[in-house]
Write a protein that holds these residues in place. Structure first.
Motif, PDB file in Angstrom:
ATOM      1  N   VAL A  80       0.822  -1.207   0.000  1.00 27.23           N
ATOM      2  CA  VAL A  80       0.000   0.000   0.000  1.00 27.23           C
ATOM      3  C   VAL A  80       0.860   1.262   0.000  1.00 27.23           C
ATOM      4  CG1 VAL A  80      -0.229   0.224   2.507  1.00 27.23           C
ATOM      5  CG2 VAL A  80      -2.085   1.010   0.996  1.00 27.23           C
ATOM      6  N   GLU A  81       2.122   1.147   0.454  1.00 33.02           N
ATOM      7  CA  GLU A  81       3.012   2.303   0.489  1.00 33.02           C
ATOM      8  C   GLU A  81       3.640   2.595  -0.869  1.00 33.02           C
ATOM      9  OE1 GLU A  81       5.750   2.226   3.798  1.00 33.02           O
ATOM     10  OE2 GLU A  81       4.310   1.091   4.996  1.00 33.02           O
ATOM     11  N   HIS A  82       3.501   1.679  -1.810  1.00 32.33           N
ATOM     12  CA  HIS A  82       3.932   1.932  -3.186  1.00 32.33           C
ATOM     13  C   HIS A  82       2.799   2.684  -3.891  1.00 32.33           C
ATOM     14  CE1 HIS A  82       7.485  -0.720  -3.059  1.00 32.33           C
ATOM     15  NE2 HIS A  82       6.753  -1.478  -2.251  1.00 32.33           N
ATOM     16  N   GLU A  83       3.138   3.809  -4.502  1.00 28.07           N
ATOM     17  CA  GLU A  83       2.084   4.632  -5.093  1.00 28.07           C
ATOM     18  C   GLU A  83       1.256   3.866  -6.121  1.00 28.07           C
ATOM     19  OE1 GLU A  83       3.725   8.232  -6.625  1.00 28.07           O
ATOM     20  OE2 GLU A  83       3.950   9.143  -4.646  1.00 28.07           O
ATOM     21  N   GLY A  84       1.883   2.998  -6.891  1.00 30.27           N
ATOM     22  CA  GLY A  84       1.148   2.255  -7.918  1.00 30.27           C
ATOM     23  C   GLY A  84       0.011   1.449  -7.341  1.00 30.27           C
ATOM     24  N   VAL A  85       0.189   0.926  -6.125  1.00 26.54           N
ATOM     25  CA  VAL A  85      -0.860   0.159  -5.454  1.00 26.54           C
ATOM     26  C   VAL A  85      -1.758   1.075  -4.633  1.00 26.54           C
ATOM     27  CG1 VAL A  85      -1.320  -1.622  -3.721  1.00 26.54           C
ATOM     28  CG2 VAL A  85       0.501  -1.956  -5.397  1.00 26.54           C
ATOM     29  N   GLY A  86      -1.158   1.949  -3.852  1.00 23.03           N
ATOM     30  CA  GLY A  86      -1.944   2.834  -2.991  1.00 23.03           C
ATOM     31  C   GLY A  86      -2.910   3.692  -3.773  1.00 23.03           C
ATOM     32  N   PHE A  87      -2.472   4.183  -4.939  1.00 21.97           N
ATOM     33  CA  PHE A  87      -3.363   5.019  -5.739  1.00 21.97           C
ATOM     34  C   PHE A  87      -4.536   4.212  -6.299  1.00 21.97           C
ATOM     35  CE2 PHE A  87      -0.303   8.732  -6.962  1.00 21.97           C
ATOM     36  CZ  PHE A  87      -0.121   8.993  -5.613  1.00 21.97           C
ATOM     37  N   MET A  88      -4.314   2.940  -6.624  1.00 28.47           N
ATOM     38  CA  MET A  88      -5.433   2.111  -7.097  1.00 28.47           C
ATOM     39  C   MET A  88      -6.485   1.955  -6.011  1.00 28.47           C
ATOM     40  SD  MET A  88      -4.018  -0.937  -9.569  1.00 28.47           S
ATOM     41  CE  MET A  88      -2.639  -1.502  -8.582  1.00 28.47           C
ATOM     42  N   LEU A  89      -6.018   1.739  -4.789  1.00 26.88           N
ATOM     43  CA  LEU A  89      -6.968   1.586  -3.695  1.00 26.88           C
ATOM     44  C   LEU A  89      -7.666   2.906  -3.377  1.00 26.88           C
ATOM     45  CD1 LEU A  89      -4.831  -0.738  -1.413  1.00 26.88           C
ATOM     46  CD2 LEU A  89      -6.756  -1.389  -2.871  1.00 26.88           C
ATOM     47  N   ALA A  90      -6.944   4.006  -3.523  1.00 28.49           N
ATOM     48  CA  ALA A  90      -7.579   5.314  -3.342  1.00 28.49           C
ATOM     49  C   ALA A  90      -8.664   5.534  -4.392  1.00 28.49           C
ATOM     50  CB  ALA A  90      -6.520   6.421  -3.432  1.00 28.49           C
ATOM     51  N   ASP A  91      -8.369   5.171  -5.640  1.00 30.60           N
ATOM     52  CA  ASP A  91      -9.383   5.296  -6.692  1.00 30.60           C
ATOM     53  C   ASP A  91     -10.590   4.414  -6.400  1.00 30.60           C
ATOM     54  OD1 ASP A  91      -8.023   7.180  -8.179  1.00 30.60           O
ATOM     55  OD2 ASP A  91      -7.064   5.713  -9.502  1.00 30.60           O
ATOM     56  N   ASN A  92     -10.354   3.238  -5.819  1.00 33.08           N
ATOM     57  CA  ASN A  92     -11.476   2.381  -5.420  1.00 33.08           C
ATOM     58  C   ASN A  92     -12.363   3.084  -4.404  1.00 33.08           C
ATOM     59  OD1 ASN A  92     -10.645   0.329  -7.060  1.00 33.08           O
ATOM     60  ND2 ASN A  92     -10.099  -1.102  -5.418  1.00 33.08           N
ATOM     61  N   GLU A  93     -11.738   3.715  -3.417  1.00 34.11           N
ATOM     62  CA  GLU A  93     -12.512   4.421  -2.402  1.00 34.11           C
ATOM     63  C   GLU A  93     -13.376   5.506  -3.046  1.00 34.11           C
ATOM     64  OE1 GLU A  93     -12.305   4.383   1.200  1.00 34.11           O
ATOM     65  OE2 GLU A  93     -11.123   2.531   1.215  1.00 34.11           O
ATOM     66  N   ILE A  94     -12.810   6.230  -3.982  1.00 33.67           N
ATOM     67  CA  ILE A  94     -13.537   7.303  -4.667  1.00 33.67           C
ATOM     68  C   ILE A  94     -14.714   6.738  -5.445  1.00 33.67           C
ATOM     69  CG2 ILE A  94     -13.405   9.031  -6.511  1.00 33.67           C
ATOM     70  CD1 ILE A  94     -10.404   9.391  -5.644  1.00 33.67           C
ATOM     71  N   GLU A  95     -14.465   5.682  -6.227  1.00 39.03           N
ATOM     72  CA  GLU A  95     -15.519   5.179  -7.113  1.00 39.03           C
ATOM     73  C   GLU A  95     -16.599   4.420  -6.349  1.00 39.03           C
ATOM     74  OE1 GLU A  95     -14.649   5.114 -11.442  1.00 39.03           O
ATOM     75  OE2 GLU A  95     -13.161   3.653 -10.757  1.00 39.03           O
ATOM     76  N   LEU A  96     -16.236   3.773  -5.265  1.00 44.97           N
ATOM     77  CA  LEU A  96     -17.267   3.138  -4.442  1.00 44.97           C
ATOM     78  C   LEU A  96     -18.203   4.189  -3.845  1.00 44.97           C
ATOM     79  CD1 LEU A  96     -15.180   0.385  -2.622  1.00 44.97           C
ATOM     80  CD2 LEU A  96     -17.172  -0.028  -4.094  1.00 44.97           C
ATOM     81  N   LYS A  97     -17.637   5.302  -3.380  1.00 41.56           N
ATOM     82  CA  LYS A  97     -18.485   6.345  -2.823  1.00 41.56           C
ATOM     83  C   LYS A  97     -19.346   6.988  -3.920  1.00 41.56           C
ATOM     84  CE  LYS A  97     -19.078   7.575   0.619  1.00 41.56           C
ATOM     85  NZ  LYS A  97     -20.229   7.274   1.553  1.00 41.56           N
ATOM     86  N   GLN A  98     -18.769   7.239  -5.091  1.00 42.95           N
ATOM     87  CA  GLN A  98     -19.555   7.804  -6.181  1.00 42.95           C
ATOM     88  C   GLN A  98     -20.700   6.872  -6.577  1.00 42.95           C
ATOM     89  OE1 GLN A  98     -16.361   8.401  -9.000  1.00 42.95           O
ATOM     90  NE2 GLN A  98     -16.257  10.599  -8.568  1.00 42.95           N
ATOM     91  N   ALA A  99     -20.421   5.578  -6.638  1.00 43.92           N
ATOM     92  CA  ALA A  99     -21.457   4.607  -6.995  1.00 43.92           C
ATOM     93  C   ALA A  99     -22.548   4.566  -5.936  1.00 43.92           C
ATOM     94  CB  ALA A  99     -20.840   3.218  -7.175  1.00 43.92           C
ATOM     95  N   GLU A 100     -22.147   4.616  -4.672  1.00 40.37           N
ATOM     96  CA  GLU A 100     -23.125   4.621  -3.581  1.00 40.37           C
ATOM     97  C   GLU A 100     -24.040   5.837  -3.686  1.00 40.37           C
ATOM     98  OE1 GLU A 100     -23.194   4.857   1.317  1.00 40.37           O
ATOM     99  OE2 GLU A 100     -21.301   4.517   0.260  1.00 40.37           O
ATOM    100  N   LEU A 101     -23.455   7.000  -3.948  1.00 40.04           N
ATOM    101  CA  LEU A 101     -24.255   8.216  -4.070  1.00 40.04           C
ATOM    102  C   LEU A 101     -25.186   8.164  -5.268  1.00 40.04           C
ATOM    103  CD1 LEU A 101     -21.491  10.850  -3.194  1.00 40.04           C
ATOM    104  CD2 LEU A 101     -23.409  10.133  -1.748  1.00 40.04           C
ATOM    105  N   MET A 102     -24.725   7.598  -6.378  1.00 42.02           N
ATOM    106  CA  MET A 102     -25.568   7.456  -7.555  1.00 42.02           C
ATOM    107  C   MET A 102     -26.752   6.541  -7.267  1.00 42.02           C
ATOM    108  SD  MET A 102     -26.308   8.031 -10.752  1.00 42.02           S
ATOM    109  CE  MET A 102     -24.955   8.576 -11.792  1.00 42.02           C
ATOM    110  N   ILE A 103     -26.490   5.429  -6.588  1.00 46.09           N
ATOM    111  CA  ILE A 103     -27.560   4.498  -6.219  1.00 46.09           C
ATOM    112  C   ILE A 103     -28.593   5.195  -5.333  1.00 46.09           C
ATOM    113  CG2 ILE A 103     -28.081   2.439  -4.845  1.00 46.09           C
ATOM    114  CD1 ILE A 103     -25.304   1.347  -5.794  1.00 46.09           C
ATOM    115  N   ASP A 104     -28.128   5.898  -4.329  1.00 46.79           N
ATOM    116  CA  ASP A 104     -29.051   6.547  -3.396  1.00 46.79           C
ATOM    117  C   ASP A 104     -29.856   7.655  -4.074  1.00 46.79           C
ATOM    118  OD1 ASP A 104     -28.327   4.883  -1.348  1.00 46.79           O
ATOM    119  OD2 ASP A 104     -26.924   6.285  -0.424  1.00 46.79           O
ATOM    120  N   TRP A 105     -29.222   8.385  -4.996  1.00 38.97           N
ATOM    121  CA  TRP A 105     -29.954   9.425  -5.732  1.00 38.97           C
ATOM    122  C   TRP A 105     -31.065   8.804  -6.574  1.00 38.97           C
ATOM    123  CZ3 TRP A 105     -29.445   9.993 -11.266  1.00 38.97           C
ATOM    124  CH2 TRP A 105     -30.234  11.033 -11.787  1.00 38.97           C
TER     125      TRP A 105
END
Length: 397
Positions: free
Chosen positions: A281-306
């Motif tokens: 997770v401390e390697h940017e190549g991996v950490g950034f992928m997981l960060a993008d997951n956090e972003i897209e999961l939240k965006q998807a959740e908000l889209m579903i709720d809307w």
């Protein structure tokens, strides 16, 4: 998941569902009865017995049908929790196609039809199939291409045609058939054991989460009594939207949970696996992928709720559900794809559920309308809204 703004009823249900999935359902994922064409009938019965004992069977249904009478917004929170295991929606009797069929029957069927066809589905003692999609140039994303025909004769209807990718047909007892009646379409309720209903084969597909798999079915002069017409004759296309608009959204809810599980697995792995002197997770190549997951999961959740809130406001939500289907299915696929990458070799094995999540959510991008069809439909709306604008408005300085 953030349920702080949900109703007290929904929060309590979500907590119960989360515990039920983790403690009672996930251990069944390696059960040999969970095979290439979905969980076996014996496994489905066992899982549903556990859900029934926990008071978590079909919670989205109205109270008179054994549910909790949840709003669409409350349903979203509960369904996301259920999807944390691919077997969760099956156990809770909220999996496709049964969940969508129960919704349609509750909205359209007569009192007598509900008792005969909806009651056993709501009880979790029967499964169903929705027979619309066809092979050989027939109905798919374009339902107007339907080739299956129903002809009225001597007080009954005779249906002939061929259907395919019919989810759950093997082992189902209730069917909803969509057939052409003249230049329109009508829906019919049927006992799947009716003479002329012939399962040709079960297709081998990329996904395997739904009981009964996906079948090819021949309809050979299938006779249906007039009192088994679902709704009004010639209104089948309208009823299809009654079913499909909410069903697209509930797919989003369930698969969100599976993507979240995949992200949790990949994140734990990345935080504990060492490479080149530090955690992945401390390697940017991996950490950034997981960060993008956090972003897209939240965006998807908000889209579903809307989208769920639109349905709660009494709107059909066809446009909104199309938007959600495209945005959520593609976002969740990117999430699980990153999870496979983070896990490396482990990600392509069946030692974790991530490999199945990748396959299931890839299929989700196609069923209930591929992304391209929904985009085309949305683009027609753009054309309709803007085509009559003046040149000045259409081409501002």
């Amino acid at each position: 998941m953030d349920i702080s703004k949900a109703s007290a009823k929904a929060r309590e249900l979500v907590e119960r569902v989360e515990a039920f999935i983790c403690e009672e359902v996930i251990p069944y994922e390696k059960d040999p009865r969970n095979h290439g064409h979905g969980p076996s009938e014996d496994l489905v019965r066992e899982l549903r017995a556990r859900a029934r004992a926990a008071g978590l069977l079909a919670p989205q249904l109205p109270k008179e049908w054994g549910g909790y009478g949840l709003s669409h917004t409350e349903t979203a929170a509960v369904f996301r929790a259920s999807g944390y295991s691919p077997l969760g929606p099956v156990a809770m009797n909220i999996m496709a196609p049964d969940e969508g069929n129960m919704h349609l029957l509750e909205k359209v069927a007569t009192v007598e039809q509900k008792e005969r066809f909806l009651r056993p589905l709501a009880d979790g003692t029967a499964r169903s199939a929705f027979l619309m999609t066809e092979p050989d140039g027939g109905a798919g994303s374009d339902p107007s291409m339907m080739k299956t025909v129903a002809v009225e004769r001597d007080g009954e209807w005779i249906i002939s045609g061929r259907k395919w990718l019919i989810t759950g047909a093997e082992g189902a007892s209730v069917g909803i058939i969509m057939a052409k009646t003249g230049d329109k379409a009508t829906m019919f309720l049927i006992d799947m054991e009716t003479p002329g209903m012939q399962i040709e084969r079960i297709l081998d597909t990329i996904d395997n989460s739904m009981p009964g798999g996906h079948a090819v079915i021949n309809l050979v002069d299938v006779r249906v009594p007039a009192d088994q017409v679902l709704g009004a004759v010639d209104e089948g296309f309208k009823y299809a939207q009654v079913r499909l608009a909410p069903a697209r959204l509930t797919h989003c809810m369930r698969w969100w949970g599976t993507a979240k599980r995949s992200h949790d697995i990949a994140s734990r792995y990345a935080c504990n696996r060492q490479a080149f002197g530090k955690a992945l997770v401390e390697h940017e190549g991996v950490g950034f992928m997981l960060a993008d997951n956090e972003i897209e999961l939240k965006q998807a959740e908000l889209m579903i709720d809307w989208c769920a809130s639109v349905l709660d406001d009494g709107k059909l939500g066809t446009v909104e559900s199309s938007m959600a289907k495209v945005a959520v299915s593609e976002a969740l696929f990117r999430v699980v794809d990153r999870c496979v990458q983070v896990l490396g070799g482990l990600g392509v094995t069946r030692d974790t559920v991530v490999e199945q999540a990748f396959r299931e959510i890839r299929a989700f991008r196609i069923y209930d309308g591929p992304s391209e069809v929904h985009r085309w439909s949305l683009a027609k709306g753009v054309k309709h809204r803007y085509k009559d604008r003046t040149a000045t408005a259409a081409n501002p300085a």
